[in-house]
Design an enzyme around this catalytic site. Structure first.
Site, mmCIF file in Angstrom:
data_model
loop_
_atom_site.group_PDB
_atom_site.id
_atom_site.type_symbol
_atom_site.label_atom_id
_atom_site.label_comp_id
_atom_site.label_asym_id
_atom_site.label_seq_id
_atom_site.Cartn_x
_atom_site.Cartn_y
_atom_site.Cartn_z
ATOM 1 N N LYS A 73 0.822 -1.214 0.000
ATOM 2 C CA LYS A 73 0.000 0.000 0.000
ATOM 3 C C LYS A 73 0.860 1.269 0.000
ATOM 4 C CE LYS A 73 -2.533 0.868 3.717
ATOM 5 N NZ LYS A 73 -1.920 -0.296 4.273
ATOM 6 N N THR A 75 4.041 1.483 -0.798
ATOM 7 C CA THR A 75 4.801 1.461 -2.051
ATOM 8 C C THR A 75 3.961 2.034 -3.188
ATOM 9 O OG1 THR A 75 6.012 -0.496 -1.299
ATOM 10 C CG2 THR A 75 6.039 -0.041 -3.661
ATOM 11 N N ARG A 96 1.820 8.484 7.083
ATOM 12 C CA ARG A 96 2.043 8.356 8.525
ATOM 13 C C ARG A 96 3.520 8.110 8.813
ATOM 14 N NH1 ARG A 96 -1.309 3.440 10.357
ATOM 15 N NH2 ARG A 96 -0.545 2.695 8.359
ATOM 16 N N LYS A 107 6.666 -6.759 10.981
ATOM 17 C CA LYS A 107 6.159 -6.119 9.762
ATOM 18 C C LYS A 107 7.240 -5.366 9.006
ATOM 19 C CE LYS A 107 2.460 -2.977 8.259
ATOM 20 N NZ LYS A 107 3.227 -1.821 7.794
ATOM 21 N N ALA A 275 -3.954 1.315 12.628
ATOM 22 C CA ALA A 275 -5.333 1.239 12.133
ATOM 23 C C ALA A 275 -6.115 0.090 12.747
ATOM 24 C CB ALA A 275 -5.344 1.117 10.615
ATOM 25 N N PHE A 303 -3.631 -0.599 7.027
ATOM 26 C CA PHE A 303 -4.208 -1.929 6.849
ATOM 27 C C PHE A 303 -5.276 -1.934 5.743
ATOM 28 C CE2 PHE A 303 -2.610 -2.651 11.330
ATOM 29 C CZ PHE A 303 -1.544 -3.439 10.925
ATOM 30 N N PHE A 383 3.849 -8.628 -9.451
ATOM 31 C CA PHE A 383 4.945 -9.533 -9.114
ATOM 32 C C PHE A 383 5.351 -10.284 -10.382
ATOM 33 C CE2 PHE A 383 3.528 -8.577 -4.943
ATOM 34 C CZ PHE A 383 4.517 -8.951 -4.041
ATOM 35 N N TRP A 411 7.228 -0.891 -7.698
ATOM 36 C CA TRP A 411 8.320 -1.473 -6.906
ATOM 37 C C TRP A 411 9.574 -1.609 -7.768
ATOM 38 C CZ3 TRP A 411 11.681 -5.551 -6.930
ATOM 39 C CH2 TRP A 411 12.335 -5.832 -5.718
#
Length: 558
Positions: A73, A75, A96, A107, A275, A303, A383, A411
């Site tokens: 998210k 990224t 944030r 994480k 969140a 999230f 991906f 990415w």
């Protein structure tokens, strides 16, 4: 060829002096408060000046429920912002600040990934400009003043069995969840049970992120309920004469921070409530400032859309008056197959059956955003293992449900890889009106608000309230807080309150076990399932792999 790690990519970046990044937005050096060469706070005077500027467009980035396969998210938020900048739009990304808990836990950091990152990555993920330390200090100053008041005679008649204010620490430390303080001699305090929350779950964090200015911050701080007296009446931070000194600790933390992406797009980073146990959005001040100095602001909420986006739309927008023009919903083929029941080790193989089973999670999130009247763009974070058939299936699925679709390759390619998404976003905000409205009215009862979220957003059949939660909600309404919005504390891994229920669960009820009012923040918190406000570390925490060499170069931070 070996794939470079996020930190390797970030450390090889050629950053601009933050003064040059600010110049892109017309921000003068006099309006910056430097924290080294690559970080700065925006001055209070500048924030006030741009408050009346014409506002740009607001794009919210959210995602499906997170899985071990990853969604990307942040990224995507960074890559989309870079792509919009490449297309000639004055763009600001509003994010944030990361918590130390996940950085050293499981994480990892929260600066994006690959070639769509915010830099300086190590600074952002660690101490940054000290905002979280200030919030932690203000939180614990209030706790110290509370215990000192009791020690010095307890003039306010505080019932030590009804103290609800908890100490804070920005670290995953399960041993601090339930403790005893005041042991020892008489001079060492009054013995009582106490607790810690992680800083990003503290009400001070929420207050900082929702306050419009210092005056509003102080008013909110004064309303914090820390305990109840022997008559059952609330005792506040204002009653304890704690507000001025807490505000003094927060005087710099209330100012948003300016940094940059790898491609030098300006990023305002400020505040960081979780969140799953808090309201999950960066500060209102940061978002409003970004809107006043940009054509387009890209922001995110933590999230999945059932948590961060719901709270952005039902809490942050309601309190601030913000209105998103579009929502970008991030998914990956791998995560959708995981929701379809495929083990993580097998996600690289094409499996259309698993994709069809798991895509119901994406379907529910699309429906949820559409309930708010905001147009949706779905993006697949690409991906190399994704196949054309899998991508085409998701694309068709989304378009059949009335939302745009784009493949994101940010990415691997940075802003260039986000241009397809950026063009779909631009087309959406130019052709589809946003008719944003929250999904529940202020005058519903607190139970009705919780039931609305549970049934309409989570897809539950209803809500089971424990006797304790029912009593607490009744008392909160009796105290005059019925009209506040609700902040649900729930697992991020499922639409339900059971993390093992993937996909789109049905035939279940949410259980609310506890409720309390964050009177300063301006919302009521409902705790569901087994959610805790102080996380723990995993068996192999990320801290094991982080190091620093003799030259001060950090490794292992991801």
């Amino acid at each position: 060829m070996a794939v470079k790690s996020d930190i390797e990519i970030a450390q090889e970046a050629k950053m601009l002096h933050i003064r040059e990044v600010a110049e892109k937005l017309g921000i003068s050096e006099d309006d910056l408060e430097y924290y080294g060469k690559y970080k700065a706070k925006l001055s209070e005077d500048y924030i006030k000046r741009v408050k009346t500027n014409k506002k740009g467009k607001l794009i919210l980035v959210t995602a499906i429920n997170p899985t071990p396969a990853g969604e990307g998210k942040t990224t995507t938020s960074v890559g989309l912002g870079d792509a919009l900048s490449r297309l000639g739009y004055k763009t600001v990304i509003a994010l944030r600040e990361p918590s130390l808990g996940p950085c050293f836990g499981i994480k990892g950091g929260a600066a994006g990934g690959g070639y769509a990152q915010v830099v300086p990555m190590e600074d952002l993920n660690l101490h940054f400009t000290g905002d979280f330390h200030a919030i932690t200090s203000a939180n614990n100053l209030l706790a110290a003043l509370l215990d000192n008041h009791i020690q010095q005679g307890n003039e306010l008649g505080i019932d030590t069995r009804q103290i609800i204010w908890k100490r804070a620490e920005d670290m995953n430390d399960r041993a601090l969840r339930n403790i005893v303080v005041g042991l020892g001699a008489k001079a060492d305090g009054v013995p009582r049970e106490d607790h810690f929350v992680i800083t990003v779950a503290s009400e001070i964090m929420a207050i900082l992120c929702l306050a419009s200015d210092m005056d509003d911050l102080k008013k909110r701080l004064s309303r914090i309920i820390v305990a109840y007296n022997y008559n059952g009446e609330p005792v506040t931070a204002g009653d304890l004469k704690a507000v001025g000194s807490m505000a003094a600790l927060l005087k710099d933390a209330i100012k948003p921070n300016l940094v940059q992406t790898l491609e030098h797009t300006p990023v305002i980073v400020h505040g960081g409530p979780f969140a799953n146990i808090a309201h999950g959005c960066n500060s209102v001040r940061a978002t409003e400032t970004a809107l006043g100095i940009s054509d387009i602001t890209v922001t995110e909420a933590g999230f999945g859309a059932d948590l961060g986006a719901e709270k952005f739309l039902d809490i942050k927008c309601r309190i601030s008056g913000l209105k998103p023009d579009a929502v970008v919903l991030v998914a990956t083929v791998r995560a959708l197959k995981y929701n379809g029941g495929i083990p993580k080790a097998e996600l690289g193989a094409e499996n259309l059956d698993a994709l069809k089973k798991g895509i119901v999670n994406l379907e529910k999130h699309i429906e949820n955003i559409q309930q708010y009247g905001v147009p949706v763009v779905v993006t697949l974070n690409s991906f190399i293992t994704d196949t054309d058939a899998e991508t085409e299936f998701v694309k068709k699925f989304c378009e059949e449900r009335g939302c745009k679709f784009a493949l994101s390759e940010v990415w691997a390619k940075g802003g260039e890889g986000g241009e397809a998404l950026a063009k779909e976003v631009l087309d959406t905000i130019n052709t589809k009106p946003s008719n944003y409205a929250p999904i529940y009215a202020d005058d519903l009862s607190l139970k009705e608000k919780i039931e609305t979220i549970a049934t309409r957003i989570y897809g539950a059949d209803g809500v089971n309230f424990t006797p304790a939660a029912s009593r607490q909600l009744s008392k909160i309404e009796d105290m005059g807080f019925k009209n506040l919005p609700v902040c649900m504390a729930k697992t991020q891994y499922s639409l339900s309150d059971d993390p093992s229920l993937l996909g789109r669960p049905s035939n279940y009820k949410i259980t609310v076990r506890e409720a309390y009012v964050s009177a300063g923040a301006g919302f009521v918190v409902a705790l569901t399932g087994s959610i805790v406000t102080m996380p723990g570390l995993p068996k192999h925490p990320a801290a094991f792999d982080i190091d620093v060499d003799a030259d001060g170069r950090i490794t292992g931070l991801f």
